[in-house]
Each structure stands twice: as C-alpha cells, then as structure tokens.
Motif scaffolding. Structure first.
Motif, short mmCIF file in Angstrom:
data_model
loop_
_atom_site.label_atom_id
_atom_site.label_comp_id
_atom_site.label_asym_id
_atom_site.label_seq_id
_atom_site.Cartn_x
_atom_site.Cartn_y
_atom_site.Cartn_z
N PHE A 496 1.48 -4.74 14.18
CA PHE A 496 1.18 -3.46 13.68
C PHE A 496 2.40 -3.23 12.86
CE2 PHE A 496 -1.00 -3.19 17.85
CZ PHE A 496 -2.13 -3.42 17.26
N CYS A 497 3.46 -4.18 12.45
CA CYS A 497 4.35 -3.90 11.29
C CYS A 497 3.51 -4.23 10.05
CB CYS A 497 5.47 -4.76 11.47
SG CYS A 497 6.58 -4.31 12.92
N MET A 498 2.52 -4.55 9.86
CA MET A 498 1.63 -5.25 8.63
C MET A 498 1.06 -4.22 8.06
SD MET A 498 2.68 -8.38 8.68
CE MET A 498 3.04 -9.68 9.70
N PRO A 499 1.16 -4.20 6.69
CA PRO A 499 0.15 -3.01 5.88
C PRO A 499 -1.21 -3.28 6.16
CG PRO A 499 1.28 -4.73 4.28
CD PRO A 499 1.95 -4.98 5.77
N THR A 500 -1.93 -2.28 5.92
CA THR A 500 -3.41 -2.58 6.25
C THR A 500 -4.04 -3.28 4.99
OG1 THR A 500 -3.55 -0.10 7.15
CG2 THR A 500 -5.54 -0.86 6.53
N ALA A 501 -3.59 -3.23 4.09
CA ALA A 501 -4.18 -3.82 3.02
C ALA A 501 -3.19 -4.43 2.05
CB ALA A 501 -5.23 -3.09 2.10
N ILE A 502 -3.43 -5.52 1.40
CA ILE A 502 -2.66 -6.27 0.20
C ILE A 502 -3.32 -6.42 -0.84
CG2 ILE A 502 -1.01 -7.47 2.10
CD1 ILE A 502 -2.67 -9.88 1.76
N PRO A 503 -2.53 -6.38 -2.01
CA PRO A 503 -1.33 -6.42 -2.22
C PRO A 503 -0.89 -5.01 -1.92
CG PRO A 503 -2.46 -6.34 -4.27
CD PRO A 503 -3.37 -6.72 -3.42
N VAL A 504 0.42 -4.50 -1.88
CA VAL A 504 0.87 -3.24 -1.33
C VAL A 504 2.21 -2.92 -2.23
CG1 VAL A 504 2.49 -4.42 0.24
CG2 VAL A 504 1.65 -1.81 0.64
N ASP A 505 2.22 -1.58 -2.70
CA ASP A 505 3.39 -1.15 -3.55
C ASP A 505 4.10 -0.31 -2.39
OD1 ASP A 505 2.19 1.39 -3.24
OD2 ASP A 505 1.26 1.12 -5.22
N LYS A 506 5.49 0.35 -3.05
CA LYS A 506 6.37 0.96 -2.15
C LYS A 506 5.62 2.24 -1.47
CE LYS A 506 8.60 3.56 -5.83
NZ LYS A 506 10.00 3.75 -6.47
N GLU A 507 4.68 2.85 -1.99
CA GLU A 507 4.10 4.21 -1.66
C GLU A 507 3.11 3.88 -0.38
OE1 GLU A 507 1.44 7.73 -3.30
OE2 GLU A 507 2.08 6.13 -4.72
N TYR A 508 2.42 2.72 -0.55
CA TYR A 508 1.58 2.59 0.41
C TYR A 508 1.80 1.21 1.59
CZ TYR A 508 -1.64 5.30 -2.38
OH TYR A 508 -2.12 6.22 -3.19
N MET A 509 3.21 0.99 1.54
CA MET A 509 3.74 0.04 2.33
C MET A 509 3.86 0.70 3.82
SD MET A 509 5.14 -2.86 3.35
CE MET A 509 6.16 -3.60 4.48
#
Length: 564
Positions: A496-509
């Motif tokens: 649950f430390c992982m982002p929901t989707a990739i690739p990711v930027d700083k806004e959606y991290m």
C-alpha cells in the motif's frame, strides 16, 4: 497452571495513570464500588464492577463511564467501517487495478483475511481488555528483552494509524461530497462545482469540526447514534440496490462479466501486482477492525463483548459489502471512463448512469453521505481514546495534558483537540498534491496493520501461552488465524505504499511510503532520545491478582448472574 502475566517489574512499573493525579478524574460511580479483587457483590452492576476490577488489577483506575452494551459496541464497530460508504469512496482503486474481479473477489479475499485478524485480536483482547489496545497487549505479550521498544513502535503506529485513518475518512467524505455535487452538470461531463483546492480544504475543515463537536459534546448519545446508523445503513443500502438494478437505464452486464472480467491495463502494473494494489479498496474499508479495542473502558463486559463485536462485524460487513458491490458491477459503465475520472470518485457516476436522473441519484447518495458523517464521528471517538490511553503511560510528549479526562463531558477532550489540530495540519498536504487522499488512506492502513500485527506476532513467539485462559481462546484455529494475519501484514506494508497506476509523476505519487518512513524514523529516534530513559511501558501488577480479576470478569454474564 502457567501464570499468564509474569511479574516483570524490572521492565514495567506502574504508570502515573494509577497515581494520585489520576484519582481526581475517576468517575463518581467508581467510588461506590468495593475495590477488592476478592469476593464481589455480583448484583445489578456485577459485570461493570468486575470489568473495573480487572482494569484496576492491570494498573489503571476507571475514568470513563461503561455505557455500551454488546449490541452497542458491535454497532460502533460497524460504524467505524461504515460499509457501504467505505467501499464507495475508494472504488477507484480496484477499477484501475482490474475491474469487476478486483472489486468482488478482492473484497471477499481481504474480508476472509481480516476475519483472521479480528479473531486473533479477539483472543488477545479477551485477556487484556484496556483502551491501550494493541499497544498494551504487545507489551504484556512480548519478551522482557524487547517489550519496551516493540510496544513503543506499536503504540505510535496505532496512534498514527488512528489519526490518519480518521483524517482519510473525513477527507474522503469531502471528495465524495464534491463528486455528489457534480452530479449536477452545467453541460454534459462538466459539473457545477469547480472543487478548487481551497474549497476542498474548507469543506474538510467543516466536516472535521462537526465530527469533533458531536463526539465531544454528544458523547452520552453516541451509542444511540450508532444504533440509528445501523438502520439508516440498511435502509439506504436496500434503496440503492433496488433502484439501481430495477432501473438500470443503460442495461445490465451478465454474470460472466460481473464475476470474471479482469482488465489490469489501466494501472500499468503486471496483472498479478495490479490486482494486489487494488486491494487497498477492501483493506481501507476493513482497517478499523482493531480500533474498537480503544473503547474497552467504556464497555460493560469488554473481555467478552469486544471480541464478539470485532468478529461479528467482519461477517456482517462482508455480506453488506457484497450486497452493495455486486449490483453496482452489474450496471458498471465503461471501465476506461471510470478509471480516467479526475475526481477519482466513480460511485456517483455509476449510480447516475444506472438511474438516469440527477434528482434520483442525489436521493440515493444522501444515505452514503450521512453514513460518512457517522463514520467520521466514530473514528474521531476511537482515535481520541487510543491517544489518551497512550498518553497516560507517558509515551507522548506533553502527556500531562493529553491524559486528562473532562469530567463534565466524560471524554478525553484535550487528546481529541490535539488530534483535530494534527489532522487539519496534515490536510494542508492537499495544497501540494491532489493525491493526498492516497497518502492518508495508505498510511492509515499501513500503520494500523503494523499495530495489529505486533501483539499477534508477540503472541505467536511466546507460544500463545497467555491467551489460553481467555474466554475467546480458539485453540488450533487460533494458530492458523495468527499465521494468516502475519502473512497479510508482511504483504500489506510494502503493497500500500505503491502508486495506483504507473508511470507516475510527483502530483499523483502515493506519498504513503514517505509519511510512513518519516513516522518510523521519528518514533524510533524519539525512543532513543527520550523514551529509553523515561518510558517504562504500561503499569504491571501482580499476575495472580490480574488472573483472579480476569476470572471474575469472565464469570459474570450480562444480567449480573454467575455463569457455570
């Protein structure tokens, strides 16, 4: 028989919660009791008295009124999870992770796992029923050589988890409310509410203030509010299910789609990992499982009522969750459109698509919004109790303020206000990242999972010897539940430390990893800077006295008669 509570005064000394200052805050009914741990007058208040005697034997004076019955504590446990609201606000995660399979089977899988967690905690709580909850239990179950540091980390994880999950609930309510407003559109696909960052924060501020005000000033009526919430929930659930399935303006999917469709392409993760990341949906909704332990000192017979409430609520939540989720998946709009929603709140869109009417959609969303407020109030109440309990053992800076109980309101008001300030400060993160809710919900689940795992792991390491005398002892089944719980915790912490989707930027991290790491570093550093010299853990008293009081508490039934 092995003494379930060895006397280790070298490692734990009576805390100031048992000292003269604390005596000033004891509720008046306690003065009328016979404090002897021996023979008791088991009359009308026999159950309450034996629970207070057990608490006293564990080193604490009763400071809060025991006003909750078995049903009322079960109702509060249900409200803390607030199914279907908890599932509605995080539905985006499994939609991006895989769709219908992730939604339905992810919920079933996590519910079965969390049932093992609830059973494991129930066993331990039947032996150590205090508001200190998992922190106190970890200290008592762990070996003397590492019990201080282990209980310290567990206590801080439990407090941080309570605070951040309460924050996540109130912030999630804010985002859900904004999405509900935008059911009304100025033009197709464009809602009437701009939902600027400052507007979102002000709504969050108002919701947080409301929840704290009700929890503080309406404490005596909270059990009745929880009871009302149960009927409100099922009435609203029935309305949503019937209307969505009956109208289904855009048609219904077949059963093969509902129970077998899996498309992880919207997350960017490999299929298996995408499914796992989508489990945050179910994990968030069930993360409150152990929070009810913090209410032990306001429950008439906590050693029996709280374990039953924890396990029973998981079963009820599982059924209610399926009743809510399956109809929504039958009328699910295009998965790609839902995964692309800027609001990340698909539930209002799904219901509107099925109903085809703005007014009808709002009418069906109102029960969820009201339930969201009930959930916020319940989480605020529970988090204040766990913080107060940790503070009375001197583990929080400024403990002499946070451990105070307001006698007039019968609540730890100072601790509640401190938590509120922390939540409002953390809410400012939203000004820097629109994915702040991911961080709040993620770190809440992570910290609570860690705190639940601590006493379960300590119980396993010591061979489960101390839970044998509890009246919720599960025998060999308990071993299975413990192992499953630890396995789930080991997966959940990195997951649950992982982002929901990739690739990711700083806004959606997903900044849950950053917040969790910061908590872990600060808590550990503070222990070596201050805690190692000053922190002695909860009070420990003679094990025979505790065992005698525990037996008396177990022997008393709800009507004050002896159980044979």
């Amino acid at each position: 028989m092995t003494d379930p509570l060895p006397n280790n005064d070298a490692y734990g000394t009576p805390a100031d919660a048992f000292g003269p200052e604390s005596h000033r805050h004891r509720r008046s009914v306690a003065k009328e009791r016979n404090h002897s741990l021996g023979a008791k007058q088991l009359g009308e208040n026999g159950g309450r008295n034996s629970a207070d005697d057990l608490l006293e034997a564990m080193g604490y004076q009763a400071q809060l009124l025991r006003s909750r019955s078995t049903l009322q504590v079960a109702f509060m446990s249900f409200v803390l999870a607030s199914i279907p609201y908890g599932l509605a606000t995080t539905l985006y995660y499994p939609l991006a992770g895989g769709g219908p399979v992730n939604i339905i089977w992810g919920w079933v899988a996590v519910s079965l796992i969390v049932l093992c967690v609830a059973a494991s905690l129930g066993e331990i709580t039947s032996v150590y029923p205090t508001s200190g909850g998992v922190y106190y239990q970890t200290f008592m179950l762990a070996a003397p050589s590492y019990r201080l540091i282990m209980s310290w980390i567990c206590g801080w994880a439990f407090v941080v988890g309570n605070i951040t999950i309460t924050l996540a609930v109130n912030f999630g309510t804010t985002l859900f409310f904004a999405a509900c407003i935008n059911v009304f559109e100025s033009e197709p696909g464009v809602g009437i509410f701009a939902a600027e960052t400052w507007q979102i924060y002000l709504i969050f501020l108002a919701i947080t203030l409301l929840c704290n005000a009700v929890s503080a000033f309406g404490n005596r009526w909270l059990p009745w509010l929880d009871t009302f919430a149960i009927f409100w929930t099922f009435a609203g659930l029935i309305c949503i299910v019937v209307c969505v399935l009956a109208i289904a303006k855009n048609g219904r999917h077949d059963a093969a789609y509902v129970f077998g469709e899996f498309d992880p392409s919207y997350s960017g993760w490999p299929a298996g990992w995408s499914f796992c990341v989508g489990l945050l949906h179910a994990a968030y909704a069930t993360s409150s499982t152990g929070m009810i332990i913090s209410m032990c000192e306001e429950v008439q017979q906590p050693a029996t009522q709280v374990p039953k409430a924890m396990v029973g609520t998981i079963v009820l939540n599982t059924i209610a969750g399926l009743v809510f989720l399956i109809p929504l998946v039958f009328v699910l709009p295009n998965q790609a459109d839902l995964a692309a929603l800027v609001s990340a709140q698909p539930t209002p869109v799904i219901i509107k698509s099925a109903i085809g009417s703005t007014g009808g959609t709002i009418a069906l969303l109102i029960p969820l919004l009201v339930l969201a407020l009930f959930c916020g109030i319940g989480c605020t109440t529970a988090s204040s109790r766990c913080t107060w309990a940790f503070a009375r053992d001197g583990a929080i800076p400024g403990s002499r303020w946070w451990k105070q109980v307001n006698e007039k309101l019968d609540v730890p008001l100072n601790a509640m206000m401190m938590i509120m300030v922390v939540e409002l400060a953390l809410g400012l993160i939203y000004f820097g990242s629109s994915a702040a809710f991911n961080a709040f919900s993620g770190v809440g689940v992570i910290c609570l999972t860690l705190s639940y795992a601590s006493p379960i792991l300590a119980n396993l390491i010591t061979g489960r010897k101390q839970v044998v005398d509890g009246n919720f002892y599960l025998g060999k089944l308990g071993w299975f539940c413990n192992v499953v719980s630890i396995g789930w915790s080991a997966l959940a912490l990195p997951l649950f430390c992982m982002p929901t989707a990739i690739p990711v930027d700083k806004e959606y991290m997903n900044y849950a990893s950053v917040v969790f790491f910061a908590f872990f570093v600060v808590a550990t550093a503070w222990y070596f800077v201050w805690g190692k010299k000053n922190y002695r853990g909860p009070p420990t008293h003679d094990g025979d006295a505790v065992l005698e009081a525990r037996r008396a508490s177990i022997a008393v039934s709800h009507d004050g008669k002896m159980r044979y």
